[in-house]
Design a protein around this motif. Structure first.
Motif, mmCIF file in Angstrom:
data_model
loop_
_atom_site.group_PDB
_atom_site.id
_atom_site.type_symbol
_atom_site.label_atom_id
_atom_site.label_comp_id
_atom_site.label_asym_id
_atom_site.label_seq_id
_atom_site.Cartn_x
_atom_site.Cartn_y
_atom_site.Cartn_z
ATOM 1 N N GLU A 1 0.832 -1.217 0.000
ATOM 2 C CA GLU A 1 0.000 0.000 0.000
ATOM 3 C C GLU A 1 0.861 1.259 0.000
ATOM 4 O OE1 GLU A 1 -3.175 0.929 -0.144
ATOM 5 O OE2 GLU A 1 -3.991 -1.098 -0.246
ATOM 6 N N LEU A 2 1.870 1.287 0.868
ATOM 7 C CA LEU A 2 2.756 2.452 0.931
ATOM 8 C C LEU A 2 3.423 2.691 -0.419
ATOM 9 C CD1 LEU A 2 4.280 4.678 2.551
ATOM 10 C CD2 LEU A 2 6.040 2.944 2.965
ATOM 11 N N GLN A 3 3.935 1.630 -1.025
ATOM 12 C CA GLN A 3 4.635 1.777 -2.300
ATOM 13 C C GLN A 3 3.666 2.097 -3.440
ATOM 14 O OE1 GLN A 3 7.071 -1.720 -2.716
ATOM 15 N NE2 GLN A 3 8.420 -1.086 -1.070
ATOM 16 N N HIS A 4 2.439 1.651 -3.329
ATOM 17 C CA HIS A 4 1.439 1.981 -4.349
ATOM 18 C C HIS A 4 1.067 3.464 -4.261
ATOM 19 C CE1 HIS A 4 -2.050 1.684 -6.938
ATOM 20 N NE2 HIS A 4 -2.754 2.283 -5.993
ATOM 21 N N ARG A 5 0.842 3.947 -3.042
ATOM 22 C CA ARG A 5 0.459 5.346 -2.858
ATOM 23 C C ARG A 5 1.618 6.309 -3.069
ATOM 24 N NH1 ARG A 5 -0.591 5.662 2.340
ATOM 25 N NH2 ARG A 5 -0.735 3.474 2.804
ATOM 26 N N HIS A 6 2.834 5.848 -2.740
ATOM 27 C CA HIS A 6 4.029 6.701 -2.826
ATOM 28 C C HIS A 6 5.159 5.920 -3.490
ATOM 29 C CE1 HIS A 6 2.093 9.567 -0.153
ATOM 30 N NE2 HIS A 6 1.790 8.550 0.633
ATOM 31 N N PRO A 7 5.151 5.820 -4.816
ATOM 32 C CA PRO A 7 6.160 5.020 -5.515
ATOM 33 C C PRO A 7 7.589 5.483 -5.265
ATOM 34 C CG PRO A 7 4.694 6.125 -7.075
ATOM 35 C CD PRO A 7 4.189 6.422 -5.716
ATOM 36 N N GLU A 8 7.768 6.712 -4.813
ATOM 37 C CA GLU A 8 9.124 7.191 -4.538
ATOM 38 C C GLU A 8 9.776 6.387 -3.410
ATOM 39 O OE1 GLU A 8 6.143 9.914 -2.499
ATOM 40 O OE2 GLU A 8 6.342 9.031 -4.473
ATOM 41 N N PHE A 9 8.987 5.813 -2.504
ATOM 42 C CA PHE A 9 9.558 4.965 -1.453
ATOM 43 C C PHE A 9 10.175 3.710 -2.064
ATOM 44 C CE2 PHE A 9 6.818 7.485 1.329
ATOM 45 C CZ PHE A 9 7.692 7.756 2.360
ATOM 46 N N ALA A 10 9.489 3.135 -3.033
ATOM 47 C CA ALA A 10 10.029 1.941 -3.706
ATOM 48 C C ALA A 10 11.298 2.291 -4.476
ATOM 49 C CB ALA A 10 8.981 1.342 -4.642
ATOM 50 N N SER B 1 5.836 -2.584 -7.677
ATOM 51 C CA SER B 1 6.129 -1.193 -7.331
ATOM 52 C C SER B 1 6.413 -0.320 -8.549
ATOM 53 C CB SER B 1 7.288 -1.117 -6.343
ATOM 54 O OG SER B 1 8.453 -1.676 -6.902
ATOM 55 N N ASN B 2 6.877 -0.892 -9.634
ATOM 56 C CA ASN B 2 7.165 -0.094 -10.833
ATOM 57 C C ASN B 2 6.126 -0.256 -11.930
ATOM 58 O OD1 ASN B 2 9.560 1.017 -9.827
ATOM 59 N ND2 ASN B 2 10.662 -0.862 -10.304
ATOM 60 N N ALA B 3 5.104 -1.051 -11.668
ATOM 61 C CA ALA B 3 4.087 -1.297 -12.688
ATOM 62 C C ALA B 3 2.905 -0.359 -12.484
ATOM 63 C CB ALA B 3 3.618 -2.747 -12.624
ATOM 64 N N PRO B 4 2.447 0.272 -13.549
ATOM 65 C CA PRO B 4 1.258 1.114 -13.405
ATOM 66 C C PRO B 4 0.041 0.238 -13.107
ATOM 67 C CG PRO B 4 1.898 0.936 -15.710
ATOM 68 C CD PRO B 4 2.948 0.230 -14.908
ATOM 69 N N ALA B 5 -0.853 0.777 -12.316
ATOM 70 C CA ALA B 5 -2.047 0.013 -11.960
ATOM 71 C C ALA B 5 -3.276 0.895 -12.073
ATOM 72 C CB ALA B 5 -1.938 -0.518 -10.542
ATOM 73 N N VAL B 6 -4.314 0.325 -12.616
ATOM 74 C CA VAL B 6 -5.604 0.993 -12.556
ATOM 75 C C VAL B 6 -6.200 0.643 -11.206
ATOM 76 C CG1 VAL B 6 -5.950 1.025 -15.053
ATOM 77 C CG2 VAL B 6 -6.749 -0.920 -13.731
ATOM 78 N N SER B 7 -7.160 1.408 -10.766
ATOM 79 C CA SER B 7 -7.661 1.234 -9.405
ATOM 80 C C SER B 7 -8.186 -0.178 -9.147
ATOM 81 C CB SER B 7 -8.733 2.278 -9.093
ATOM 82 O OG SER B 7 -9.780 2.169 -10.022
ATOM 83 N N SER B 8 -8.810 -0.811 -10.134
ATOM 84 C CA SER B 8 -9.324 -2.166 -9.909
ATOM 85 C C SER B 8 -8.180 -3.167 -9.750
ATOM 86 C CB SER B 8 -10.248 -2.581 -11.051
ATOM 87 O OG SER B 8 -9.534 -2.598 -12.275
#
Length: 173
Positions: A85-94, A147-154
């Motif tokens: 969740e953290l890495q999804h919301r804030h990819p800069e952490f990853a 962490s580096n893959a774009p994701a749609v909300s679903s």
């Protein structure tokens, strides 16, 4: 009033450095860019932190560690899901974690987490088919795999559940 201005400048430098280190790593980061983003001179940045390595350490200690998700060896699937969740919301952490692995090998001590995993393995809550160090590395890898893959909300909901389920299956006795 001056001490509050110093604290605000220090905070702006940390925030700017976080963005810079996430984008370029330690080797590629430039103190001049960090200072420009923070709205101060490079000389002032050096005055506050001494140099790039010290500033990077401060970012790790004050920004990354403050945002770190709570580790719970008895709930590794939940830990992995929170980390995802953290890495999804804030990819800069990853990205910053990736740079840390690339540029600062061996500087991260996870001894406490490994010992906690070892303890839950000995209690029978977590499988012992892998060493505690391996379990931790696998959990971190699973949590970070998108962490580096774009994701749609679903996709996000499915991915989070997948992370949790994969870790659950990994550790089941």
């Amino acid at each position: 009033m001056p001490s509050r201005d110093r604290e605000r400048t220090r905070r702006r430098l940390l925030d700017a450095a976080f963005v810079e280190f996430a984008a370029y790593g330690v080797a590629g980061a430039r103190m001049e860019r960090i200072a420009r983003i923070a709205g101060c001179s490079a000389g002032l940045a050096y005055t506050y932190y001494g140099g790039k390595d010290e500033l990077y350490d401060a970012v790790q200690a004050e920004v990354v560690d403050a945002a770190a998700v709570e580790f719970d060896a008895s709930d590794l699937p939940g830990y992995a899901a929170r980390l995802y969740e953290l890495q999804h919301r804030h990819p800069e952490f990853a990205r910053l974690a990736t740079w840390r692995r690339l540029e600062r090998r061996g500087t991260v001590s996870r001894a406490a987490e490994v010992e906690a995993i070892r303890a839950v393995q000995e209690s029978g809550l977590v499988s012992s088919r892998f060493a505690a160090e391996q379990v931790l590395e696998l959990v971190l890898a699973i949590a970070s795999m998108w962490s580096n893959a774009p994701a749609v909300s679903s996709d996000h909901v499915v991915r989070r559940r997948t992370v949790e389920d994969a870790v659950r299956r990994l550790i089941e006795p």
